[in-house]
Scaffold this motif. Structure first.
Motif, short mmCIF file in Angstrom:
data_model
loop_
_atom_site.label_atom_id
_atom_site.label_comp_id
_atom_site.label_asym_id
_atom_site.label_seq_id
_atom_site.Cartn_x
_atom_site.Cartn_y
_atom_site.Cartn_z
N GLY A 92 0.82 -1.20 0.00
CA GLY A 92 0.00 0.00 0.00
C GLY A 92 0.86 1.25 0.00
N ASP A 196 -6.97 6.66 0.85
CA ASP A 196 -6.30 5.48 1.39
C ASP A 196 -7.35 4.67 2.13
N SER A 227 -4.38 -2.55 -0.02
CA SER A 227 -3.27 -3.38 0.43
C SER A 227 -3.76 -4.78 0.80
N ARG A 238 4.50 -7.26 1.03
CA ARG A 238 4.58 -6.05 0.23
C ARG A 238 3.76 -6.17 -1.05
N1 PMP Z 1 -2.05 3.27 4.68
C1 PMP Z 1 -2.22 3.25 6.01
C2 PMP Z 1 -3.15 4.22 6.62
C3 PMP Z 1 -1.50 2.34 6.80
O1 PMP Z 1 -1.66 2.35 8.13
C4 PMP Z 1 -0.62 1.44 6.17
C5 PMP Z 1 0.20 0.47 6.98
N2 PMP Z 1 0.58 0.88 8.22
C6 PMP Z 1 -0.50 1.51 4.78
C7 PMP Z 1 -1.22 2.42 4.07
C8 PMP Z 1 0.44 0.67 3.99
O2 PMP Z 1 0.40 -0.67 4.19
P1 PMP Z 1 1.32 -1.65 3.36
O3 PMP Z 1 2.42 -0.88 2.74
O4 PMP Z 1 1.79 -2.67 4.35
O5 PMP Z 1 0.43 -2.23 2.33
#
Ligand code: PMP
Length: 385
Positions: A92, A196, A227, A238
């Motif tokens: 993400g 997000d 994600s 990832r």
């Molecule tokens: N957005 C938010 C708000 C998150 O808290 C997180 C992980 N802490 C992510 C995106 C990204 O997650 P990831 O890169 O593990 O997919």
């Protein structure tokens, strides 16, 4: 080196975690991940892929079958979403950065709703944006949006609105009506919405939190970040994805080429199986998280001086401890003196100074009870001192 990079702040969550490194007696709740390992059948899919010799690059946008599967999954939640709107990313956070690279020119104005996971405000800074933050307001432990204040902050000069709902760290979740008002306003100002929504399934008031995808047409200025990390217990893999207007997808492929070229194929194979067998993972994860929340929050509420409310989504209890106004210092002391690892609120916004974030995604809810006991003992020791 660029001044922008030299000036980037280090993560204050890491700063606390580093204070407890190598101490096996610390109960750590500082990072945003479950302590449960990825389900067997998902891991097996990656092992099988490697055994088949799938050790090569894939298409920049991801395996076509995974893009199709993501589109079907998204369509099931939000109505028709075409695979031509999907790009597979390396997590993400990579999806977020790619979206920022696609949307932000140096000097562009970006409005972000805070408190928020610090990556969402650091990334626009890396892109040399002019960042304006609009803070949620705490009321009896719950954080709420001042919608008129947000809309007033978004003007025709605003290139991108960055909003994370359900929110890390507060759990605040946009209502459908708020989303509609924001979308209508951004249509007027020509502002992109970068949503997000990685926690959309970790929602306790229904199967999925309200999404901008439910409201916007495919070709509108909306990019949604997702994600595999949270809903499928896959933080270390990832793997994530973007949903965007069809006309943007080709260009996103170019950016992916220059960032990571592609997500690894065996990881994508694991993601495919995770989506095929969502029903075996996500509902159980969410039900367990609700148990964790409902274990932790009442125990915290019972502590004199603690202000906290149960969040409708996410995996965090965000609370204030009366008399402890420096959250970084408090979090460090809790590690060293109580063996309790929490994240300091100030990592997420200046307005969250004095707050602490507790990730309650614990396989054993007994760990949460133990953590609260440590907090109580520490507080008792201090008042007696
Ligand atoms: N957005 C938010 C708000 C998150 O808290 C997180 C992980 N802490 C992510 C995106 C990204 O997650 P990831 O890169 O593990 O997919």
């Amino acid at each position: 080196m660029r001044k922008t990079v030299l000036n980037l702040e280090e993560s204050r969550i890491r700063e606390v975690a580093n204070a407890g490194m190598g101490r096996s007696d610390v109960l750590a709740f500082w990072f945003g991940e479950s302590d449960e390992v990825t389900p067997d059948f998902i891991r097996q899919a990656a092992i099988d892929s490697l055994q088949r010799g799938e050790t090569f690059y894939s298409h920049n946008l991801g395996l076509p079958e995974l893009r199709e599967a993501v589109a079907a999954y998204m369509s099931g939640l939000h109505g028709a979403v075409g695979a031509d709107r999907i790009a597979i990313t390396s997590g993400g956070v990579n999806a977020l950065m790619l979206a920022m690279q696609a949307l932000i020119d140096p000097g562009d104005e970006v409005v972000a709703v805070t408190p928020v996971w610090p990556n969402l405000t650091a990334q626009p800074q890396i892109m040399s944006a002019r960042l304006r933050c609009v803070s949620l307001q705490p009321r009896d432990g719950a954080w709420a949006l001042d919608l008129p204040a947000l809309l007033a902050a978004i003007t025709p000069a605003t290139r991108v609105l960055v909003v994370n709902s359900p929110n890390n760290p507060t759990g605040w979740t946009l209502s459908r009506a708020e989303q509609q008002a924001i979308l209508d306003h951004c249509r007027q100002t020509g502002t992109w919405i970068l949503a997000d929504e990685v926690y959309e399934r970790l929602y306790f008031d229904g199967p999925c939190a309200p999404s901008f995808l439910d409201l916007a047409a495919p070709d509108e200025r909306l990019v949604v970040v997702h994600s595999f990390s949270k809903s499928f217990l896959m933080t270390g893999w990832r793997l994530g994805w973007l949903v965007m207007p069809p006309a943007m997808t080709h260009h996103m492929g170019k950016l992916i080429e220059f960032n990571t070229s592609c997500a690894s194929v065996f990881t994508q194979r694991a993601g495919l199986v995770a989506l095929e067998r969502t029903a075996e993972v996500t509902p159980r994860v969410v039900a367990h998280l609700k148990t964790c929340r409902d274990t932790l929050v009442p125990l915290l509420q019972a502590i004199p001086g603690v202000v906290v409310a149960p969040a409708p989504g996410g995996m965090y209890a965000f609370f204030r401890l009366a008399g402890f106004d420096d959250s970084l210092a408090t979090a460090k002391r809790l590690v060293l003196e109580a063996g309790l690892g929490l994240a300091p609120g100030e990592a997420f916004a200046p307005q969250a100074q004095g707050w602490l974030r507790w990730c309650f995604a614990s396989r054993d809810p007994g760990r949460l009870v133990q953590g609260v006991e440590r907090l109580n003992t520490w507080l008792a020791g201090r008042s007696g001192a």
